[in-house]
Enzyme design. Structure first.
Site, mmCIF file in Angstrom:
data_model
loop_
_atom_site.group_PDB
_atom_site.id
_atom_site.type_symbol
_atom_site.label_atom_id
_atom_site.label_comp_id
_atom_site.label_asym_id
_atom_site.label_seq_id
_atom_site.Cartn_x
_atom_site.Cartn_y
_atom_site.Cartn_z
ATOM 1 N N ASN A 40 -19.353 -49.501 29.047
ATOM 2 C CA ASN A 40 -20.285 -48.526 28.449
ATOM 3 C C ASN A 40 -20.830 -49.051 27.121
ATOM 4 O OD1 ASN A 40 -20.698 -45.847 29.894
ATOM 5 N ND2 ASN A 40 -18.470 -46.112 30.099
ATOM 6 N N MET A 71 -9.670 -44.617 23.719
ATOM 7 C CA MET A 71 -8.521 -43.887 24.256
ATOM 8 C C MET A 71 -7.594 -43.306 23.180
ATOM 9 S SD MET A 71 -9.680 -44.117 27.175
ATOM 10 C CE MET A 71 -8.629 -43.569 28.499
ATOM 11 N N HIS A 129 -16.921 -38.875 29.347
ATOM 12 C CA HIS A 129 -15.655 -38.613 30.034
ATOM 13 C C HIS A 129 -15.893 -38.682 31.550
ATOM 14 C CE1 HIS A 129 -11.606 -37.096 30.502
ATOM 15 N NE2 HIS A 129 -12.070 -36.295 31.440
ATOM 16 N N GLU A 153 -22.135 -43.407 34.746
ATOM 17 C CA GLU A 153 -21.953 -43.296 33.296
ATOM 18 C C GLU A 153 -22.983 -44.157 32.571
ATOM 19 O OE1 GLU A 153 -17.936 -43.806 31.760
ATOM 20 O OE2 GLU A 153 -17.087 -43.079 33.622
HETATM 21 C C1 GAR Z 1 -14.965 -44.871 31.371
HETATM 22 O O1 GAR Z 1 -14.858 -44.410 32.685
HETATM 23 C C2 GAR Z 1 -14.935 -43.710 30.393
HETATM 24 O O2 GAR Z 1 -15.593 -42.564 30.863
HETATM 25 C C3 GAR Z 1 -13.465 -43.464 30.294
HETATM 26 O O3 GAR Z 1 -12.867 -44.741 30.277
HETATM 27 C C4 GAR Z 1 -13.706 -45.650 30.988
HETATM 28 C C5 GAR Z 1 -14.021 -46.810 30.061
HETATM 29 O O4 GAR Z 1 -14.739 -47.819 30.693
HETATM 30 N N1 GAR Z 1 -13.166 -42.720 29.115
HETATM 31 C C6 GAR Z 1 -12.165 -41.872 29.034
HETATM 32 O O5 GAR Z 1 -11.393 -41.652 29.940
HETATM 33 C C7 GAR Z 1 -12.036 -41.181 27.680
HETATM 34 N N2 GAR Z 1 -11.045 -40.185 27.719
HETATM 35 P P1 GAR Z 1 -15.489 -48.935 29.851
HETATM 36 O O6 GAR Z 1 -14.486 -49.451 28.807
HETATM 37 O O7 GAR Z 1 -15.823 -49.995 30.863
HETATM 38 O O8 GAR Z 1 -16.688 -48.332 29.210
#
Ligand code: GAR
Length: 194
Positions: free
Chosen positions: A22, A95, A114, A179
Site C-alpha cells: 500500500n 500494525m 483495514h 486496497e
Molecule cells: C493490508 O491488507 C492492510 O489492509 C492490512 O495489512 C496489510 C498490509 O499490506 N492492515 C491491517 O490489518 C491494519 N490493521 P501491505 O504492507 O502490503 O500494504
C-alpha cells in the site's frame, strides 16, 4: 480534516510495518499530476520491513521507530512531524496501536486502511475469521483513525466476493488489489476541492 488550498499538495507521512505494498502504491499515486498528496517521509515500526528496500532504492526518506518505548517514540515522532509540517498521516499496514494522546494531537488527520468491511472484523486475522463465518462478502475500508481500534469515520469501502475456494491467502490477495485502488480514491475524495 485538511483541505487542499490552491495547488498545494497535502504533506503526508506514511506509517508501515511490513510488506509495504500500500505504501508503494501511495508513493506512485503521489507522483501523479492530479494527486492531492506529496509523500514527505515513511515511518516503519519494523527495521526488517521489506518495504524499506524499496525506499532505499527510490531514495525516499524513512525513519524507524520500534514502539518498544511507545510514549518516548510517539513524542519523538510528533516532534519530527511538527518540524516537517506534516498535514496527514496514512497508516498502510501499520500494525502498532497509536495512543489516544497521539491520535488527539493529529485529530482527524490520520487515515487507515483495514482489510474488512468495517465495522465488521476489526483487529487482526480478519480473513481467517471471515472464512470461518462463511461470509459471502468481505472487502476493505479506508477510515479516519480515532482512539478506538478500527472505529473511526468511514471514508470509503470496497466489497469483494468471497469464493468457496478462498483460503486466507487468496482472499487477502484479492482484497489487497482492491486496497490499492481504494486508498488513492479515498484520498481524492477527502482532499480534492472538486
Ligand atoms: C493490508 O491488507 C492492510 O489492509 C492490512 O495489512 C496489510 C498490509 O499490506 N492492515 C491491517 O490489518 C491494519 N490493521 P501491505 O504492507 O502490503 O500494504
Amino acid at each position: 480534516m485538511v483541505k487542499l488550498t490552491g495547488n498545494k499538495k497535502t504533506r503526508t507521512v506514511i506509517f508501515i510495518s511490513g510488506n509495504g505494498s500500500n505504501m508503494k502504491n501511495l508513493i506512485k499515486f503521489s507522483k501523479m499530476k492530479n494527486s492531492p498528496i506529496v509523500v514527505d517521509l515513511v515511518l516503519s515500526s519494523n527495521k526488517k520491513a521489506s518495504g524499506i528496500k524499496y525506499l532505499k532504492k527510490k531514495k525516499i526518506n524513512f525513519k524507524i521507530f520500534n514502539f518498544k518505548q511507545k510514549e518516548r517514540d510517539e513524542k519523538k515522532i510528533l516532534e519530527i512531524l511538527k518540524k516537517r509540517k506534516t498535514q496527514l498521516i496514512c497508516l498502510a499496514g501499520f500494525m502498532k496501536i497509536l495512543s489516544g494522546d497521539f491520535v488527539k494531537k493529529f485529530n482527524g488527520k490520520i487515515l487507515n486502511i483495514h482489510p474488512s468491511l468495517l465495522p465488521k472484523y476489526k483487529g487482526l486475522n480478519t480473513h481467517k475469521r471471515v472464512l470461518i463465518n462463511k461470509e459471502n462478502f468481505s472487502g476493505c475500508t479506508v477510515h479516519i483513525v480515532n482512539s478506538k481500534l478500527d472505529s473511526g469515520k468511514i471514508i470509503m469501502q470496497k466489497r469483494v466476493r468471497v469464493s468457496k475456494k478462498d483460503d486466507p491467502k487468496s482472499l487477502s490477495e484479492k482484497i489487497l488489489k482492491q486496497e490499492h485502488l481504494l486508498y488513492p480514491k479515498a484520498l481524492k475524495k477527502l482532499l480534492s476541492n472538486h
